[in-house]
Design an enzyme around this catalytic site. Sequence first.
Site, PDB file in Angstrom:
ATOM      1  CG  ASP A   1      40.209  30.868  57.412  1.00 18.11           C
ATOM      2  OD1 ASP A   1      39.449  31.489  56.900  1.00 18.11           O
ATOM      3  OD2 ASP A   1      41.530  31.053  56.741  1.00 18.11           O
TER       4      ASP A   1
ATOM      5  CG  ASP B   1      40.021  33.190  51.092  1.00 13.87           C
ATOM      6  OD1 ASP B   1      39.588  32.435  50.300  1.00 13.87           O
ATOM      7  OD2 ASP B   1      39.501  34.200  51.370  1.00 13.87           O
TER       8      ASP B   1
END
Length: 180
Positions: A7, A9
């Site tokens: 991922d 952020d």
Amino acid sequence: MKLLILDRDGVINQDSDDYIKSLEEWLPLPGAIDAMAALSKAGWTIAVATNQSGLARGYFNQATLDAMHAELQRLVQAQGGRVDAIHFCPHGPEDDCTCRKPLPGMIEAIGRQFNADLTGVWLVGDSLRDLEAGLAVGCQPVLVKTGKGLRSLAKPLPEGTLVFDDLAAVAQQLLTGKPD
């Protein structure tokens, strides 16, 4: 192939409940860039899968998102590594798409891009929706405590979820077989 799916952020860069809306707000987390470069140099294929509903909400435009991803690429390359793929979902939560995590569309696209069996591939995220997207295609869920990770840790996690302090600790485990 040694494939790792990350991922963005909260795993690679700082996260914000107000969204990361500019290149100036896109700030790498300590050790994340070094970890990605070290993994890349050790033969790992690094792919990023990130929900970016700020596009649909009008918080930033495609050029701004491209600039953030170019900066990520530049920083990892400056350390001798590379990011092999960046997939993003531009849709909002009410849009009818299959790519927005927790749905597995982006993860499946990464599997197709690299012609990879996703079973057991580590998917590193800081939220339950990241882990659920990976689980849907057989990935090993890995939670980091950065970003929204501590909030996620307070909730029931999928069985078998591995938990690390940050991406640097994940890299240490993958590179040496030992936690730091």
